[in-house]
Design a protein around this motif. Structure first.
Motif, short mmCIF file in Angstrom:
data_model
loop_
_atom_site.label_atom_id
_atom_site.label_comp_id
_atom_site.label_asym_id
_atom_site.label_seq_id
_atom_site.Cartn_x
_atom_site.Cartn_y
_atom_site.Cartn_z
N THR A 24 40.60 -28.01 64.23
CA THR A 24 40.00 -28.76 63.13
C THR A 24 38.54 -29.05 63.44
O THR A 24 38.10 -28.93 64.59
CB THR A 24 40.73 -30.10 62.91
OG1 THR A 24 40.67 -30.88 64.12
CG2 THR A 24 42.18 -29.87 62.54
N GLU A 25 37.79 -29.41 62.41
CA GLU A 25 36.39 -29.79 62.62
C GLU A 25 36.02 -30.94 61.70
O GLU A 25 36.49 -31.02 60.57
CB GLU A 25 35.45 -28.60 62.36
CG GLU A 25 35.54 -27.99 60.99
CD GLU A 25 34.58 -26.82 60.81
OE1 GLU A 25 33.43 -26.95 61.27
OE2 GLU A 25 34.99 -25.79 60.23
N ASP A 26 35.22 -31.85 62.23
CA ASP A 26 34.76 -33.00 61.46
C ASP A 26 33.52 -32.58 60.68
O ASP A 26 32.50 -32.24 61.26
CB ASP A 26 34.42 -34.16 62.41
CG ASP A 26 34.04 -35.42 61.67
OD1 ASP A 26 33.96 -35.38 60.42
OD2 ASP A 26 33.81 -36.45 62.33
N LYS A 27 33.62 -32.61 59.35
CA LYS A 27 32.50 -32.19 58.52
C LYS A 27 31.71 -33.37 57.96
O LYS A 27 31.01 -33.26 56.96
CB LYS A 27 33.00 -31.30 57.38
CG LYS A 27 33.47 -29.93 57.86
CD LYS A 27 33.59 -28.94 56.73
CE LYS A 27 33.86 -27.54 57.26
NZ LYS A 27 33.93 -26.54 56.19
N LYS A 208 43.87 -28.57 46.97
CA LYS A 208 43.69 -29.42 45.79
C LYS A 208 42.78 -30.62 46.08
O LYS A 208 42.16 -31.17 45.18
CB LYS A 208 45.07 -29.90 45.33
CG LYS A 208 45.08 -30.92 44.22
CD LYS A 208 46.52 -31.34 43.92
CE LYS A 208 46.58 -32.46 42.91
NZ LYS A 208 47.97 -32.92 42.67
N TYR A 209 42.70 -31.00 47.35
CA TYR A 209 42.00 -32.23 47.71
C TYR A 209 40.62 -31.94 48.28
O TYR A 209 40.47 -31.09 49.16
CB TYR A 209 42.84 -33.03 48.72
CG TYR A 209 44.26 -33.24 48.23
CD1 TYR A 209 44.55 -34.22 47.28
CD2 TYR A 209 45.30 -32.43 48.69
CE1 TYR A 209 45.85 -34.39 46.81
CE2 TYR A 209 46.59 -32.59 48.22
CZ TYR A 209 46.87 -33.57 47.28
OH TYR A 209 48.14 -33.73 46.81
N LYS A 210 39.63 -32.63 47.77
CA LYS A 210 38.24 -32.42 48.18
C LYS A 210 37.60 -33.74 48.62
O LYS A 210 37.99 -34.82 48.15
CB LYS A 210 37.40 -31.84 47.02
CG LYS A 210 38.00 -30.59 46.36
CD LYS A 210 37.99 -29.40 47.31
CE LYS A 210 38.56 -28.15 46.63
NZ LYS A 210 38.68 -27.00 47.55
N SER A 215 30.54 -34.16 49.07
CA SER A 215 29.93 -33.27 48.08
C SER A 215 28.78 -33.95 47.36
O SER A 215 27.71 -33.35 47.16
CB SER A 215 30.99 -32.81 47.06
OG SER A 215 32.00 -32.07 47.69
N SER A 216 28.98 -35.21 46.99
CA SER A 216 27.93 -35.95 46.29
C SER A 216 26.73 -36.19 47.19
O SER A 216 25.58 -36.08 46.75
CB SER A 216 28.49 -37.29 45.79
OG SER A 216 29.53 -37.11 44.87
#
Length: 276
Positions: A24-27, A208-210, A215-216
């Protein structure tokens, strides 16, 4: 994929050379702290709390504070010796258990495991054995000087290692304040809540989950780079002043029912076309 650890894992007399890769990676977006006046990055210097002097790297030591203001200094050589003693041991699977017996609260971090040189057959054997037995392995491993418990399981034809917390690292639920000891709900309230859950139930689709906030924030950063103006998206706010629990449940059911019904009708129509 970058290899973060090389070693071997064993169960019984079977020894498997393996490599670990972070799964996994923390974005999360990292923001720097600047001086408001000149927009230059702020430096964080290591300063002694006693004499006020800036301390160079070579004068730093590690220590454990066993009581307020009292420290036990641990030398780098002592830490390295402990690290070497532990890392020289093979990662051993100690037990096999059912995955459902492990509560998700114990999960920490996930790593993909790939076979090292000469370990392909043994890797395949462990993978097949775990799938056939429907069990997961409980192992112990040292990563970055920290001994950790881990589970070894299969995910889409790949061995996956998930580090888990030790029992004393998980806080007791008994320490959580204000938990009601009795479920003071009526049968009608419970039936309505279950109906709402059934109405909102879907098959799990991670795509389905973002992360809407990220993003904002990226849009805002890009707009400020190019000098554009971005209008924040307005979030629909509830205008209801309902405080009654049953009324809130019924309002939630009424709100979700049309969308769910339309989706089902659309799906049914698509299935009819395929059959035709």
């Amino acid at each position: 994929m970058h290899t973060i650890w090389k070693g071997s894992i064993s169960f019984g007399l079977v020894n498997i050379p393996i490599k670990l890769h972070t799964a996994t990676e923390d974005k999360d977006i990292s923001l720097r702290t600047l001086h408001k006046e000149c927009h230059a990055p702020i430096k964080y210097e290591k300063v002694c709390s006693a004499c006020g002097k800036e301390v160079p790297k070579e004068e730093l030591v590690k220590a454990f504070e066993y009581t307020k203001g009292k420290f036990v200094v641990i030398e780098e050589e002592e830490l390295e010796k402990l690290k070497k003693e532990n890392e020289e041991k093979a990662v051993e699977i100690m037990d096999f258990v059912k995955l459902e017996e492990i509560d998700p609260i114990y999960y920490n971090k996930s790593y993909y495991m790939s076979p090292g040189e000469g370990g392909t057959k043994a890797y395949s054997l462990l993978r097949k054995a775990l799938e056939a037995s429907e069990k997961v392995g409980i192992a112990r491993i040292v990563i970055r000087s920290k001994e950790q418990m881990a589970i070894i399981r299969v995910l889409e034809n790949t061995l996956l290692m998930e580090t888990i917390f030790y029992p004393d690292e998980v806080r007791s639920v008994q320490d959580v304040p204000n938990i009601p000891s009795v479920d003071n709900v009526t049968k009608k309230e419970l039936d309505t809540a279950i109906l709402l859950i059934d109405q909102l139930t879907e098959s799990f689709d991670p795509e389905k989950y973002k992360d809407e906030y990220r993003s904002s924030l990226l849009d805002l950063i890009e707009s400020k780079k190019t000098g554009q103006t971005v209008t924040p998206k307005e979030t629909a706010k509830s205008t209801s002043n309902v405080t009654d629990l049953m009324a809130m449940l019924q309002a939630s059911i009424d709100k979700t029912k049309p969308a769910k019904t339309a989706t089902r009708k659309k799906t049914t129509a698509q299935r009819g076309k395929k059959k035709a």
